[in-house]
Design an enzyme around this catalytic site. Structure first.
Site, mmCIF file in Angstrom:
data_model
loop_
_atom_site.group_PDB
_atom_site.id
_atom_site.type_symbol
_atom_site.label_atom_id
_atom_site.label_comp_id
_atom_site.label_asym_id
_atom_site.label_seq_id
_atom_site.Cartn_x
_atom_site.Cartn_y
_atom_site.Cartn_z
ATOM 1 N N GLU A 196 2.396 43.175 40.006
ATOM 2 C CA GLU A 196 2.433 44.854 39.837
ATOM 3 C C GLU A 196 4.169 45.055 38.771
ATOM 4 O OE1 GLU A 196 2.077 45.535 44.588
ATOM 5 O OE2 GLU A 196 3.710 46.546 43.490
ATOM 6 N N CYS A 245 8.078 46.706 46.615
ATOM 7 C CA CYS A 245 7.010 45.735 46.491
ATOM 8 C C CYS A 245 5.609 45.185 46.788
ATOM 9 C CB CYS A 245 7.995 44.622 45.958
ATOM 10 S SG CYS A 245 7.138 42.503 45.338
HETATM 11 C C1 SAM Z 1 10.661 41.965 45.269
HETATM 12 S S1 SAM Z 1 12.703 40.989 44.923
HETATM 13 C C2 SAM Z 1 12.133 39.705 43.403
HETATM 14 C C3 SAM Z 1 12.741 39.233 43.170
HETATM 15 C C4 SAM Z 1 13.459 38.121 43.782
HETATM 16 N N1 SAM Z 1 12.530 37.564 44.239
HETATM 17 C C5 SAM Z 1 14.448 38.728 44.626
HETATM 18 O O1 SAM Z 1 14.455 38.897 46.028
HETATM 19 O O2 SAM Z 1 15.810 39.556 44.844
HETATM 20 C C6 SAM Z 1 13.258 42.748 44.325
HETATM 21 C C7 SAM Z 1 14.410 43.283 45.279
HETATM 22 O O3 SAM Z 1 13.267 44.354 46.265
HETATM 23 C C8 SAM Z 1 13.685 43.776 47.790
HETATM 24 N N2 SAM Z 1 12.322 44.848 47.999
HETATM 25 C C9 SAM Z 1 11.602 43.554 49.356
HETATM 26 N N3 SAM Z 1 10.751 44.144 49.271
HETATM 27 C C10 SAM Z 1 11.294 45.264 49.676
HETATM 28 C C11 SAM Z 1 11.095 46.725 50.589
HETATM 29 N N4 SAM Z 1 9.705 46.530 51.870
HETATM 30 N N5 SAM Z 1 12.185 47.065 50.796
HETATM 31 C C12 SAM Z 1 13.228 47.573 49.766
HETATM 32 N N6 SAM Z 1 14.030 46.432 49.364
HETATM 33 C C13 SAM Z 1 12.644 45.800 49.437
HETATM 34 C C14 SAM Z 1 13.811 42.786 47.379
HETATM 35 O O4 SAM Z 1 15.321 42.295 48.528
HETATM 36 C C15 SAM Z 1 14.983 42.086 46.369
HETATM 37 O O5 SAM Z 1 16.641 42.619 46.360
#
Ligand code: SAM
Ligand code: SF4
Length: 364
Positions: free
Chosen positions: A99, A333
């Site tokens: 995505e 995400c």
């Molecule tokens: C998807 S991660 C990708 C980058 C890296 N892996 C990280 O965790 O920083 C980016 C951000 O999205 C947040 N995130 C993931 N799932 C989430 C959700 N369901 N609701 C809100 N934030 C979310 C994570 O905590 C992270 O800060």
């Protein structure tokens, strides 16, 4: 640190550059081709026509090279949100999908891995583990596809995957995007749960990005529970390493905190944050949880989120309360990919190399 893909060899910029050189490209020709591609500009852009600028051997190879660039990635689905963001499901050429999200005000969120090995309990992407790395050329291809739709001035590595676990590809993409790609270095944001080796490697890169650190709690045990396969750094060690990076680069750290109801939204965490972040060069982003089905977590009330932000602010912690973009299209995400996979449109595991899925480009 995981560096190798478990199942495939994604396309890298190094391979593309080698191909260009073999076709007779010199450094200026190479720069021009990569600049036009990463900015989604037509081949004839610029002062000199390709026919007077490129050597004959390169001109002859260009149709094949352009076909290779176009085949790296394509848009499978577009979902538009009311806030102006657009969530793109991108098909890679082996049928896997990632995505990208076009954010309001010129931002783009890109993916660095298909799946993720960290397995955060609240994140859809972590559920299947790591399926494969995204190659540096595939990262830039996400930018090229997005720029064909609208202008992009900032790129955040906050899509699927942990960039610290695919560091060679991510750094190679960042170095291109910060040069030929025309993105200001502080507008490239590397988001990570933290890894002891990542900070030094980023400092050595010729393009140094800004850093977002996904902290989520000040408690060691809770962090180990929420982020089961993140490197075992204490919150203090993580913040110390991030602080050194911020002071060296001059870019403040963005501390990310996904707010989970009754889990990390209490007064004890406010106290923990005050002692952890006071005097640090950074900003704390509170992001209310985007609900993911089949998790035990909930989203705190908006009032609680607002109170927490206000209390932290009063205690001297620069805090911003944010909503993740595109919530009305299930902004969390990995959720668009998960829906397409559940609907049987996409493979959960890697398809045989060369077997492309059928691409149904959705409403744009
Ligand atoms: C998807 S991660 C990708 C980058 C890296 N892996 C990280 O965790 O920083 C980016 C951000 O999205 C947040 N995130 C993931 N799932 C989430 C959700 N369901 N609701 C809100 N934030 C979310 C994570 O905590 C992270 O800060
Ligand atoms: S939040 Fe980041 S590190 Fe955690 S599983 Fe999702 S993508 Fe991986």
């Amino acid at each position: 640190m995981a560096q190798d893909s478990p199942t495939s060899a994604p396309v890298t910029l190094h391979e593309l550059r080698t191909r260009l050189r073999e076709a007779g490209a010199g450094p200026l020709h190479e720069h021009r081709i990569l600049r036009l591609w990463s900015n989604a500009l037509p081949r004839e852009s610029g002062r000199r026509l390709p026919s007077t600028f490129f050597p004959a051997s390169l001109l002859a190879a260009m149709p094949d090279i352009e076909a290779q660039l176009a085949s790296l990635a394509s848009i499978h689905t577009v979902e538009k949100a009311e806030d102006g963001s657009e969530r793109l499901l991108i098909a890679l050429n082996d049928g896997q999908t990632v995505e990208s999200v076009l954010l309001p005000r010129g931002g783009l969120c890109v993916s660095s891995q298909v799946g993720c090995a960290v397995g955060c309990r609240f994140c859809m992407t972590g559920r299947d583990g790591l399926l494969r790395q995204v190659g540096s050329a595939e990262i830039v291809a996400q930018v090229a596809l997005a720029r064909a739709r609208r202008s992009v001035r900032k790129i955040v590595f906050m899509g699927m995957g942990e960039p610290a676990h695919n560091l060679d590809n991510v750094i190679e993409a960042i170095e291109l995007l910060g040069t030929a790609g025309g993105i200001g270095h502080k507008n490239l944001v590397f988001s990570t749960v933290g890894d002891p080796r990542v900070f030094d490697r980023l400092l050595q890169a010729s393009v140094r990005p800004a850093l977002a650190v996904s902290l989520h709690t000040t408690k060691i045990d809770l962090r180990a529970e929420l982020l089961p396969r993140a490197a075992r750094l204490t919150p203090e060690q993580l913040v110390d390493a991030a602080e050194r990076y911020a002071r060296t680069t001059g870019y403040p750290i963005q501390y990310q905190w996904t707010l989970l109801d009754g889990v990390n939204d209490g007064n004890d965490e406010i106290e923990g944050l005050v002692s952890l972040l006071s005097g640090k060069y950074g900003v704390l982003n509170l992001i209310p949880f985007n609900v993911v089905a089949d998790t035990p977590y909930g989203r705190p009330s908006w009032e609680r989120c607002r109170q927490m932000a206000a209390q932290l602010h009063r205690r001297g912690i620069l805090t911003k309360l944010r909503n993740s973009a595109g919530q009305d299209v299930e902004g969390g995400c990995g959720q668009l990919r998960a829906r397409a996979t559940q609907a049987g449109e996409l493979p959960l595991r890697r398809a045989a190399r060369g077997r492309a899925i059928s691409i149904a480009t959705a409403a744009s």
